[in-house]
Design an enzyme around this catalytic site. Structure first.
Site, PDB file in Angstrom:
ATOM      1  N   LYS A   1      39.302  47.472  37.443  1.00  0.00           N
ATOM      2  CA  LYS A   1      38.517  48.696  37.668  1.00  0.00           C
ATOM      3  C   LYS A   1      39.037  49.424  38.904  1.00  0.00           C
ATOM      4  CE  LYS A   1      35.060  45.851  40.065  1.00  0.00           C
ATOM      5  NZ  LYS A   1      33.780  45.126  39.897  1.00  0.00           N
TER       6      LYS A   1
ATOM      7  N   TYR B   1      41.764  63.482  69.238  1.00  0.00           N
ATOM      8  CA  TYR B   1      40.486  64.200  69.201  1.00  0.00           C
ATOM      9  C   TYR B   1      39.421  63.460  70.002  1.00  0.00           C
ATOM     10  CZ  TYR B   1      41.748  67.244  65.217  1.00  0.00           C
ATOM     11  OH  TYR B   1      42.309  68.172  64.388  1.00  0.00           O
TER      12      TYR B   1
HETATM   13  C1  LIG Z   1      34.007  43.810  40.244  1.00  0.00           C
HETATM   14  C2  LIG Z   1      33.502  42.685  39.419  1.00  0.00           C
HETATM   15  C3  LIG Z   1      34.212  41.481  39.332  1.00  0.00           C
HETATM   16  C4  LIG Z   1      35.415  41.189  40.212  1.00  0.00           C
HETATM   17  O1  LIG Z   1      34.944  40.893  41.514  1.00  0.00           O
HETATM   18  P1  LIG Z   1      35.945  40.414  42.672  1.00  0.00           P
HETATM   19  O2  LIG Z   1      35.043  40.048  43.793  1.00  0.00           O
HETATM   20  O3  LIG Z   1      36.792  41.603  42.976  1.00  0.00           O
HETATM   21  O4  LIG Z   1      36.733  39.287  42.144  1.00  0.00           O
HETATM   22  C5  LIG Z   1      33.780  40.532  38.441  1.00  0.00           C
HETATM   23  N1  LIG Z   1      32.666  40.727  37.691  1.00  0.00           N
HETATM   24  C6  LIG Z   1      31.932  41.861  37.769  1.00  0.00           C
HETATM   25  C7  LIG Z   1      30.718  42.006  36.939  1.00  0.00           C
HETATM   26  C8  LIG Z   1      32.313  42.870  38.646  1.00  0.00           C
HETATM   27  O5  LIG Z   1      31.588  43.976  38.750  1.00  0.00           O
END
Ligand SMILES: *Cc1c(COP(=O)(O)O)cnc(C)c1O
Length: 351
Positions: free
Chosen positions: A35, A247
């Site tokens: 994702k 800044y």
């Molecule tokens: C994002 C997510 C993962 C992966 O999590 P990590 O901590 O990046 O390994 C797994 N399961 C779900 C439901 C998620 O939303």
């Protein structure tokens, strides 16, 4: 190649991390969470490389992300959409052969109304109160889902990065009770940190994300960085005692220092909270960020690295020398946010 910030994405490291995670739970399948554009690394290229290495199950948050992954992995791989279906996205599920993760009774109704017979996952909330069918409504959910093609059940751990947290065993036990209602359905519970909790948590499939990219809690594996973020020095300046930096004049030089101004700023994803706290690394020498990070530019104290400092030299901000976790912590954040915050102006180069 860009004369600005570059993220060299190390596909072989990501594949090696995926294999290493698989080695921890050899009797379970190891999926890949890609994702948010593969945590900033490029979902299409990363999922293509993982599919080539044998990964068969991918997870995205949105259907449109799933469609990108589908093009990269071919027709056979399984792609689950974690955030679940909406009526608008139903055509995309059909055309890209995506599997929805059903997180609520409302999503269940959306999916039923869509009338598609492809496989789905049911996600249950076992104690995080974020997204998932309520464990309390288990029997209602199971009844409402009758007739649907339930290929997978899952839940998500709230505290897997704290192995001794009582929430882990609590959620495991709740999920086990749920799984008894779906005796022949494959299940998953573990994100990256969950992969380190032992075989009880692995079920049929694991869902690592951040660990593929070299981040997350320091577990038993020697994970390799998914990318190296560098940015070029634009100018090397002499700073005199008493002068201020950037800044707001938030940093005052105590003595004569060598300064390098680098083409990386918060528009690229270096958080403004790295002001006066983050660092860059040049040929193994750590150079502190001084003054405020601005939109396109950041100033480093390069006094200890001056021997090899000149315009065009690239400074590392994330990678083997500049640890993602440490860089993130110095900005009051986590590696996930640093990686997913890398902006479109950072050129991705794959190797
Ligand atoms: C994002 C997510 C993962 C992966 O999590 P990590 O901590 O990046 O390994 C797994 N399961 C779900 C439901 C998620 O939303």
């Amino acid at each position: 190649m860009s004369s600005g910030p570059i993220a060299h994405v190390h596909l072989s490291n990501i594949v090696a991390n995926w294999r290493a995670l698989g080695g921890l739970n050899p009797s379970s399948e190891t999926g890949a969470v890609v994702k948010a554009d593969g945590y900033g690394h490029g979902a299409a290229v990363v999922s293509g490389a993982l599919a080539h290495a044998g990964c068969q199950t991918f997870f995205t948050a949105h259907a449109h992300e799933g469609a990108v992954v589908r093009k990269a992995v071919g027709g056979d791989a399984v792609i689950y959409v974690l955030n679940g279906p909406s009526a608008e996205d139903v055509p995309l599920y059909a055309s890209a052969a995506l599997r929805p993760v059903i997180n609520s009774m409302a999503q269940l109704q959306v999916w039923k109304a869509a009338g598609l017979d492809m496989p789905i996952a049911l996600k249950f909330d076992t104690g995080m109160n974020r997204l998932g069918l309520s464990a309390r409504d288990m029997t209602d959910a199971a009844a409402a889902a009758k007739g649907l093609n339930i290929a997978h059940i899952m839940s998500h751990l709230a505290c897997a990065d704290e192995p001794d947290h009582e929430k882990n065993t609590y959620q495991l036990n709740v999920f086990r009770r749920i799984a008894q209602h779906f005796p022949d359905t494959p299940a998953s519970l573990s994100n990256s940190a969950g992969c380190y909790l032992g075989p009880d948590y692995a079920f049929h499939l694991t869902r690592p994300g951040i660990a593929l990219y070299g981040g997350g809690p320091r577990g038993p594996l020697d994970l390799k960085p998914g990318l190296t973020l560098t940015a070029p020095v634009l100018a090397v300046n002499n700073g005199a005692p008493g002068e201020t930096i950037g800044y707001g004049a938030t940093y005052r030089l105590a003595g004569a220092r060598k300064l390098a101004t680098v083409a990386l700023g918060y528009a690229d994803g270096l958080p403004r909270s790295a002001s006066n706290s983050g660092f860059g690394v040049s040929e193994g020498v750590r150079c502190p960020i001084i003054g405020r990070v601005s939109m396109d530019l950041t100033i480093l104290d390069v006094t200890d690295a001056i021997a090899h400092m000149s315009p065009g030299v690239r400074i590392e901000f994330i990678g083997a020398e500049a640890d993602l976790r440490e860089q993130a912590a110095l900005s009051g954040t986590i590696g996930y946010e640093l990686l997913t915050g890398l902006g479109p102006r950072v050129e991705r180069i794959y190797g």
